[in-house]
Design an enzyme around this catalytic site. Structure first.
Site, mmCIF file in Angstrom:
data_model
loop_
_atom_site.group_PDB
_atom_site.id
_atom_site.type_symbol
_atom_site.label_atom_id
_atom_site.label_comp_id
_atom_site.label_asym_id
_atom_site.label_seq_id
_atom_site.Cartn_x
_atom_site.Cartn_y
_atom_site.Cartn_z
ATOM 1 N N ASP A 182 0.818 -1.214 0.000
ATOM 2 C CA ASP A 182 0.000 0.000 0.000
ATOM 3 C C ASP A 182 0.849 1.260 0.000
ATOM 4 O O ASP A 182 2.029 1.221 0.312
ATOM 5 C CB ASP A 182 -0.830 0.041 1.292
ATOM 6 C CG ASP A 182 -2.062 -0.822 1.179
ATOM 7 O OD1 ASP A 182 -2.372 -1.257 0.060
ATOM 8 O OD2 ASP A 182 -2.707 -1.058 2.215
ATOM 9 N N LYS A 239 -3.130 3.390 -2.586
ATOM 10 C CA LYS A 239 -4.272 4.247 -2.856
ATOM 11 C C LYS A 239 -3.871 5.680 -2.588
ATOM 12 O O LYS A 239 -3.360 6.011 -1.538
ATOM 13 C CB LYS A 239 -5.432 3.860 -1.938
ATOM 14 C CG LYS A 239 -5.868 2.439 -2.110
ATOM 15 C CD LYS A 239 -7.060 2.170 -1.216
ATOM 16 C CE LYS A 239 -7.413 0.713 -1.171
ATOM 17 N NZ LYS A 239 -6.620 -0.028 -0.176
ATOM 18 N N MET A 295 -8.342 8.590 9.223
ATOM 19 C CA MET A 295 -8.874 9.045 7.928
ATOM 20 C C MET A 295 -9.883 10.180 8.092
ATOM 21 O O MET A 295 -10.791 10.302 7.282
ATOM 22 C CB MET A 295 -9.561 7.876 7.201
ATOM 23 C CG MET A 295 -8.648 6.707 6.950
ATOM 24 S SD MET A 295 -9.497 5.326 6.154
ATOM 25 C CE MET A 295 -10.345 4.587 7.533
HETATM 26 N N1 SAH Z 1 -4.461 -0.088 9.180
HETATM 27 C C1 SAH Z 1 -3.968 1.218 9.495
HETATM 28 C C2 SAH Z 1 -4.981 2.293 9.230
HETATM 29 C C3 SAH Z 1 -5.368 2.423 7.782
HETATM 30 S S1 SAH Z 1 -6.447 3.729 7.488
HETATM 31 C C4 SAH Z 1 -3.479 1.245 10.933
HETATM 32 O O1 SAH Z 1 -3.700 0.313 11.687
HETATM 33 O O2 SAH Z 1 -2.804 2.215 11.302
HETATM 34 C C5 SAH Z 1 -5.334 5.030 7.070
HETATM 35 C C6 SAH Z 1 -5.337 6.084 8.154
HETATM 36 O O3 SAH Z 1 -4.482 5.694 9.207
HETATM 37 C C7 SAH Z 1 -4.811 7.414 7.712
HETATM 38 O O4 SAH Z 1 -5.795 8.189 7.049
HETATM 39 C C8 SAH Z 1 -4.417 8.036 9.017
HETATM 40 O O5 SAH Z 1 -5.549 8.523 9.705
HETATM 41 C C9 SAH Z 1 -3.918 6.846 9.781
HETATM 42 N N2 SAH Z 1 -2.450 6.717 9.684
HETATM 43 C C10 SAH Z 1 -1.757 5.694 9.198
HETATM 44 N N3 SAH Z 1 -0.436 5.900 9.325
HETATM 45 C C11 SAH Z 1 -0.302 7.100 9.913
HETATM 46 C C12 SAH Z 1 0.812 7.883 10.315
HETATM 47 N N4 SAH Z 1 2.067 7.458 10.144
HETATM 48 N N5 SAH Z 1 0.585 9.066 10.908
HETATM 49 C C13 SAH Z 1 -0.650 9.523 11.098
HETATM 50 N N6 SAH Z 1 -1.747 8.823 10.732
HETATM 51 C C14 SAH Z 1 -1.577 7.636 10.153
#
Ligand code: SAH
Length: 541
Positions: free
Chosen positions: A37, A59, A190
């Protein structure tokens, strides 16, 4: 064995490569295919098996590159194409926390494909932790809730469950009444684009407008940024501070703790993406130092080594039975040691063929590598150079040999095990020696797409040789302006010359010729170069 490969749904963690799990790393190092991803960092992609097929289904926030239904199908398809193989599905954070991992697993079950889930560290908890915000804290929050701030609802749900026009506009069906009453910490993933709406609805439902709140952008990466606000200033703060995805929003009393607990320091190279073009083994020293100074380092070696298959290479003939003709084997690099033993074993021999031979090494690192193969060195020069080794061996007393009762003192017969680019220092000092070329060093001829993309968005490139400059320019697509390998030529027609940090005047001249903005170290040492890089960015900011 079924006719399928096995699929691993792996969480890559929030960004910091150190937060990938051991299990996750073990799988991607051997995977045949890696389906990844957008949020997976280049440093983690760098752990993947270099021979793996790399599939980017990333995405972008605005458009979905590959639809989820297509990703599901792809996984089944690869499982079919690689029977007995390893298919790694690498996702940001944890695969089952808003990662759609469940949907992929269901598709695999339906197709009869075996799978394993390798949980990852979710951004929901780790990103606040990197900003010094504990999601729970005695006396402040006894629960925490992880909520999506963005849903993709189908038409029917949209029509039936969303009450107001606003809700339909933001495509969100959260139960704000219940959320507003939750005493615990609220963590939205998100949610940046919809946060103005979310904050308003929470306040309408009775949540205190003064509730502290933090947006944490690109958490755990060198670009991490925390912006604080309150529920009532959420929307305007996002616009004013230009908070962009990926970011999480955390709400509740725990946010205040961030003021005293924010431990992640802003380092001199924080927020800089630097490309290191040295060979992988040499690069790790400088890479580790630049990383420790806060930079995100993309290791992009410009040369690679390859074992010489004697029959094909025509460069040397490593006939192991002729080892009997030598008294001393001399190694001048760890590559040489690895290639020699790999070929020794491949030829059907083992280390017993070395019985009675003396072993020489150019220095401590090569000596240590030999020890891994169960071999102790007899000769290592004090000064760890080819010249030192040559002088040491040249001064050796002849080794006595008895033939038919008489003792003779022939000159020791020395075999040098080296790469094709080794210079002639040793051969000159030891004219009686024979050289076998056991590995070749070649310019890298191609960069995988994910690496080209990472390099293209870098702030600067580090060069330590003219050949690295030349090869880099060949591998990277040219800017529209032509000659400049201008990686940051994204602002319309006005290309910004890429910065290069160079060791040595020759390297500088080569980089200059290709249109780089060059910064050169005062001395030809890595220490001096690292200092120059830090000085350069501290003057700029
Ligand atoms: N599976 C992932 C989440 C996927 S949805 C998890 O467990 O973290 C994607 C969202 O995750 C982004 O829109 C943001 O809100 C958050 N996110 C993922 N990585 C991030 C990061 N390094 N810093 C801040 N937000 C993050």
């Amino acid at each position: 064995m079924s006719g399928f490969g096995k699929v691993y749904l792996i969480g890559a963690g929030p960004g910091d490569p150190g937060l990938l799990t051991l299990r996750g790393k073990e799988i991607i190092e051997k995977a045949d295919v890696v389906v990844y991803d957008r949020l997976v960092s280049p440093a983690i992609l760098g752990f993947c098996n270099p021979k793996a097929k790399m599939v980017d289904v990333g995405k972008m926030p605005t458009h979905h590159k590959v639809k989820q239904s297509e990703i599901n199908k792809l996984l089944v398809q690869f499982a079919g194409e690689f029977p007995g193989g390893v298919i790694a599905r690498l996702k940001g954070g944890d695969p089952f926390v808003f990662g759609r991992g469940g949907e992929e697993a269901l598709e695999l079950v339906a197709a009869g494909v075996e799978f394993e889930v390798v949980p990852g560290i979710t951004s929901a908890i780790s990103v606040p932790a990197y900003a010094g915000i504990p999601v729970s804290h005695r006396g402040i929050a006894t629960s925490f809730h992880i909520i999506t701030g963005h849903e993709k609802l189908d038409e029917r749900t949209l029509a039936s469950s969303l009450q107001t026009r606003d809700e339909r506009d933001v495509n969100l069906s959260l139960d704000f009444e219940t959320l507003a009453k939750c005493p615990g910490t609220l963590i939205f993933l998100m949610g940046i684009a919809n946060m103005d709406f979310i904050a308003k609805r929470l306040m309408e439902c009775g949540k205190d407008p003064k509730t502290p709140l933090a947006f944490i952008e690109k958490g755990t990466t060198p670009y991490q940024r925390t912006v604080t606000a309150t529920l009532e200033t959420a929307g305007e703060t996002i616009i004013r501070e230009n908070v962009t995805a990926p970011a999480i929003t955390i709400m509740g009393g725990v946010v205040e703790l961030g003021k005293s607990l924010a431990w992640k320091k802003n380092l001199p190279l924080s927020g800089k993406r630097l490309v290191v073009t040295r060979a992988a083994k040499q690069a790790s020293g400088i890479s580790a130092r630049l990383t420790a100074l806060g930079a995100e380092v993309i290791e992009t070696p410009m040369i690679e080594t390859r074992d010489v298959i004697p029959a094909k290479a025509g460069i040397s003939f490593a006939d192991f039975s002729s080892l009997a003709n030598f008294d001393i084997l001399a190694f001048t690099s760890t590559n040489g040691v690895e290639s020699f033993f790999k070929q020794l074993l491949a030829s059907g021999n083992d280390i017993r063929i070395l019985a009675g031979k003396k072993i020489a090494s150019v220095g401590k690192i090569t000596e240590k590598k030999l020890l891994e193969y169960g071999i102790r060195c007899d000769y290592v020069p004090e000064d760890h150079t080819g010249e030192g080794l040559g002088k040491l061996l040249a001064a050796l007393n002849p080794i006595p040999q008895s033939t038919e009762g008489a003792t003779s003192y022939p000159i020791p017969r020395i075999l040098l095990l080296q790469g094709n680019l080794a210079d002639d220092t040793l051969l000159k000092l030891l004219p009686q020696a024979t050289r076998w070329v056991v590995y070749e060093t070649l310019p890298v001829s191609e960069l995988p797409e994910w690496k080209r993309e990472a390099v293209a968005s870098a702030d600067a490139v580090v060069f330590a040789s003219t050949s690295a400059v030349e090869n880099f320019v060949k591998l990277m697509p040219q800017s529209t302006a032509g000659a400049t390998p201008c990686l940051k030529a994204t602002n319309g027609s006005d290309p910004i010359p890429q910065t290069s940090f160079c060791i040595g005047r020759m390297t500088e001249a080569a980089a200059c010729k290709h249109g780089f903005n060059t910064v050169t170290s005062d001395e030809t040492t890595m220490d001096s170069l690292v200092k120059k890089i830090v000085d350069y960015y501290s003057q700029k900011s």
